[in-house]
Design a protein around this motif. Structure first.
Motif, PDB file in Angstrom:
ATOM      1  N   ARG A 131      30.794  -9.599  39.597  1.00  0.00           N
ATOM      2  CA  ARG A 131      29.835  -9.877  38.437  1.00  0.00           C
ATOM      3  C   ARG A 131      28.511 -10.436  38.965  1.00  0.00           C
ATOM      4  N   VAL A 132      28.401 -10.846  40.089  1.00  0.00           N
ATOM      5  CA  VAL A 132      27.202 -11.273  40.497  1.00  0.00           C
ATOM      6  C   VAL A 132      26.552 -10.470  41.593  1.00  0.00           C
ATOM      7  N   GLY A 133      26.947  -9.151  41.465  1.00  0.00           N
ATOM      8  CA  GLY A 133      26.349  -8.204  42.389  1.00  0.00           C
ATOM      9  C   GLY A 133      26.846  -8.027  43.862  1.00  0.00           C
ATOM     10  N   MET A 136      29.457  -6.142  45.382  1.00  0.00           N
ATOM     11  CA  MET A 136      30.438  -4.902  44.713  1.00  0.00           C
ATOM     12  C   MET A 136      31.382  -4.532  45.835  1.00  0.00           C
ATOM     13  N   PRO A 151      26.611  -7.086  48.895  1.00  0.00           N
ATOM     14  CA  PRO A 151      26.069  -6.394  47.718  1.00  0.00           C
ATOM     15  C   PRO A 151      26.410  -4.796  47.841  1.00  0.00           C
ATOM     16  N   THR A 152      26.310  -4.315  49.153  1.00  0.00           N
ATOM     17  CA  THR A 152      26.294  -2.987  49.610  1.00  0.00           C
ATOM     18  C   THR A 152      27.293  -2.527  50.552  1.00  0.00           C
TER      19      THR A 152
END
Length: 160
Positions: A61-63, A65, A111-112
């Motif tokens: 929810r905060v990026g 992922m 994030p990624t």
């Protein structure tokens, strides 16, 4: 030392796991107890370290992922030092020292996938004493510490 947890404690804990901000008066009404009883039991559970009430962030929810479980083999003479170094990294959610093929097991979020790769190459591999890693990409978390339920009979052996 193990703390005795009875059915009332379990019910208080379960209600707080669903909503850590739930007022004692609401817990008391739900469990048909006096508010003072709930307050005293909750104070004891907190003071004894049985229960910790905290906010739990949903990484996606905060990026963040990309979640990973990273298993690490290290020079055993430095396992605690390396575990502390890994625990200090902001991407790392949990660190455990283990037995078996892997000395340290950690969970981390990014994030990624590219950020995960940089973390493995630049941060983990750069720690002196790290020999080898294995990474599992977490696709979906079904159960986590925030929704784990205390087993009913802590003293009973596991069924086989």
């Amino acid at each position: 030392m193990a703390h005795a947890v009875d059915e009332v404690d379990r019910r208080i804990i379960a209600l707080l796991q669903a909503d850590g901000r739930r007022p004692n008066v609401d817990i008391a009404a739900t469990l048909d107890l006096a508010e003072g009883t709930v307050r005293k039991r909750l104070d004891r559970l907190l003071t004894d370290g049985v229960l910790h009430i905290t906010g739990v962030v949903d990484p996606a929810r905060v990026g963040l992922m990309t979640a990973a479980v990273i298993s690490v083999q290290v020079d055993l003479a430095h396992v605690e030092e390396i575990a502390r170094q890994l625990a200090s990294l902001p991407e790392v959610q949990s660190v455990s020292i283990a037995t078996g093929n892997w000395d340290i097991i950690l969970e981390a979020v990014f994030p990624t996938d590219a950020q995960l790769l940089l973390f493995l190459k630049d941060r983990v591999a750069g720690i002196p004493g790290v020999r080898r890693t294995e990474t599992s990409h977490v696709l979906r978390r079904i159960k986590h510490v925030g929704n784990w339920e205390l087993p009913l009979d802590l003293a009973a052996p596991m069924a086989s």
